[in-house]
Enzyme design. Structure first.
Site, short mmCIF file in Angstrom:
data_model
loop_
_atom_site.label_atom_id
_atom_site.label_comp_id
_atom_site.label_asym_id
_atom_site.label_seq_id
_atom_site.Cartn_x
_atom_site.Cartn_y
_atom_site.Cartn_z
N SER A 62 8.67 -33.29 -23.87
CA SER A 62 9.15 -34.38 -24.74
C SER A 62 10.52 -34.05 -25.34
CB SER A 62 8.15 -34.62 -25.87
OG SER A 62 8.20 -33.54 -26.77
N CYS A 71 7.92 -38.68 -16.15
CA CYS A 71 9.10 -38.98 -16.97
C CYS A 71 9.98 -40.03 -16.31
CB CYS A 71 9.95 -37.73 -17.16
SG CYS A 71 9.04 -36.40 -17.89
N GLU A 120 14.61 -31.04 -19.34
CA GLU A 120 14.21 -32.28 -18.67
C GLU A 120 13.29 -32.99 -19.64
OE1 GLU A 120 15.67 -33.09 -16.11
OE2 GLU A 120 16.28 -31.23 -15.16
N LYS A 175 5.41 -20.40 -19.31
CA LYS A 175 4.31 -20.84 -20.19
C LYS A 175 3.92 -22.22 -19.73
CE LYS A 175 2.74 -22.79 -23.91
NZ LYS A 175 1.99 -23.95 -23.40
N GLU A 196 8.35 -44.55 -24.63
CA GLU A 196 7.90 -44.14 -23.31
C GLU A 196 6.38 -44.39 -23.28
OE1 GLU A 196 8.65 -39.98 -22.57
OE2 GLU A 196 8.89 -40.32 -20.43
C1 SIN Z 1 8.45 -35.45 -14.36
O1 SIN Z 1 7.81 -36.43 -14.64
O2 SIN Z 1 8.76 -34.66 -15.25
C2 SIN Z 1 8.88 -35.10 -12.95
C3 SIN Z 1 8.79 -36.21 -11.99
C4 SIN Z 1 9.39 -35.89 -10.64
O3 SIN Z 1 9.76 -34.76 -10.36
O4 SIN Z 1 9.51 -36.82 -9.85
#
Ligand code: SIN
Length: 478
Positions: free
Chosen positions: A229, A284, A250, A174, A381
């Site tokens: 998130s 992230c 993640e 998804k 963040e």
């Molecule tokens: C992400 O921001 O979720 C992945 C970043 C990355 O793979 O370097």
């Protein structure tokens, strides 16, 4: 390359049972790109059923054949690099140069796992009696689901699905509501590569809740992998607990970027640019909190601000653009409120500091000095193009500051002192540490976090392990 707009289930392009669709717009221009399928629970159910039906056949395919099919998918992704990059930029806004890079990055997970497919081995173990033989085999976990984010519309799909498919699993993806077209394009290429019906399915939806619930609770699903998130990750974890699924999460990050007094400042500035401004600050692992030793703070801030003020902002589809728009208005509102709050509480703006004249969700790349750890900008963040600099005076102080967060995804620091490099990397409570390097992601290494940044690792050897179960077999001679 065709633009696909329908769900890809069991090798067929299909509408939602409800016939509903939703609109995908370009975040840079607000222009309409396509109407795509707005799936509900019943469509997710159909996709899971299709993955379930395909599982026995796919898991029995010899590893070398799986590897060849994945290799064909890799080749097709690379052959379509330009078209995929243009599509990605149109739906997520990232500059073309970064989209091209993401195609290469995303394809690398397919190539790596094509190779790994041939190396899934078990063990023979010392027997406990003369008439016994002990061994282990490794088998795919079963039907897997993947819920993927808009900031890497291609690479986060391949980072999850390529190891799953290599391990003999079948998958339902998804993709994020804003970036379904890249996911569907990947499905088109998967079909062309010969990935059999039902092995790779894509279900698009305007909201994650309904489809996400099926993907995280369905009894046929043995594993869910999510990037997004922490708040949504916690919901999915609770939902997955009901049927004790394997999970990979993640989640959010709040990466510290530390510049020690012995650092090469020019290298630190280059690393900061790469880490902070990748995808307009929307990753992230982007540096989120800059801690700079008080003796080098002015030099670092001045050099960095000069580089930041030279960034070219605009529609990512135009060559030469360094920074695109943020994904939507909610994202820019959040960034703007964090910056405004910091400025009101005494931060000093060296460059940027406000919405860009281009309007929409464009924000000026910003550098803030005199930020304190108590300000909201240090605790949240940012997910935008803002550098916030806090100064420190000792190594102990900065390690405490860096670890003072519920997150633990990536951390970076710059030093020329070898023992400091070893000690600090060991003391940072993070899943990934970059020393004198601002971009450390690669298909070869494990990507993932500790604390509320998540569970499990993607990439490298560990990435495929996450989709395998170890089965112990004890044979007794009778
Ligand atoms: C992400 O921001 O979720 C992945 C970043 C990355 O793979 O370097």
């Amino acid at each position: 390359m065709n633009i696909f707009k329908k769900n890809y289930i069991n090798g067929q392009w299909s509408d939602a049972l409800s016939q509903k669709t939703y609109k995908v717009n370009n975040p840079a221009t607000q222009e309409f790109i396509a109407d795509v399928v707005d799936s509900g629970k019943e469509d997710a159910e159909k996709a899971v059923q299709s993955a379930h039906a395909a599982l026995a056949g796919w898991s029995a395919v010899p590893p070398k054949e799986k590897a060849n099919i994945l290799k064909a998918w890799f080749n097709l992704i690379m052959e379509n690099q330009e078209a995929l990059a243009a599509l990605m930029t149109s739906e997520c806004g990232k500059p073309l140069v970064e989209s091209r890079g993401e195609v290469v990055y995303g394809a690398s997970f397919v190539e790596w796992n094509a190779e790994e497919a041939k190396r899934i081995s078990g063990m023979t173990l010392p027997a406990t009696a003369a008439n016994k033989r002990l061994m282990t085999i490794r088998q795919g976990v079963g039907v897997c689901t993947a819920i993927t984010p808009w900031n890497f519309p291609l690479a986060m799909i391949t980072r999850k699905c390529a190891p799953a498919i290599a391990a003999g699993c079948t998958v339902v993806v998804k993709p994020a509501e804003s970036t379904p077209l890249t996911a569907l394009a990947l499905a088109g290429l998967a079909a062309q590569a010969g990935i059999p019906e039902g092995v790779f399915n894509v279900v698009t939806a305007s909201s994650g809740a309904e489809v996400g619930e099926v993907l995280s609770t369905h009894p046929f699903v043995r594993k869910i992998s999510f990037t997004g998130s922490t708040a949504v990750g916690k919901i999915l974890l609770k939902q997955a607990a009901g049927t004790v699924k394997r999970v990979s999460m993640e989640l959010g990050g709040n990466a510290p970027f530390i510049v020690f007094d012995d650092a090469d400042i020019d290298a630190a500035v280059t690393g900061a640019m790469a880490s902070k401004f990748r995808n307009t600050g929307q990753t992230c692992v982007c540096a989120n909190r800059f801690y700079v030793h008080e003796s080098v703070a002015s030099e670092f801030a001045e050099k960095l601000s000069k580089r930041v003020s030279q960034l070219v902002i605009g529609d990512g589809s135009k060559e030469g653009v360094d920074q695109g728009p943020l994904i939507n208005i909610a994202a820019i509102d959040k960034v703007d409120s964090l910056v405004t709050d910091a400025l009101q509480k005494g931060a000093k703006c060296l460059t940027g500091g406000k919405r860009h004249d281009l309007g929409g969700s464009f924000y000026e790349p910003t550098v803030l000095l005199n930020v304190t750890p108590q300000m909201s900008i240090s605790q949240n963040e940012i997910f935008g193009p803002v550098v916030s600099i806090v100064t420190f005076s000792s190594q102990e102080e900065v390690i405490d500051l860096a670890n003072d967060t519920v997150y633990g995804l990536a951390a970076y620091f710059y030093t020329r002192d070898l023992s400091r490099a070893i000690n600090v990397s060991e003391q940072l409570e993070y899943g990934m540490v970059g020393i004198n390097d601002g971009v450390i992601s690669t298909e070869i290494a494990p990507f993932g976090g500790v604390k509320e940044s998540g569970l499990g690792r993607e990439g490298g050897q560990t990435g495929i392990d996450e989709f395998l179960e170890t089965k112990y077999i004890c044979i007794s001679e009778v």
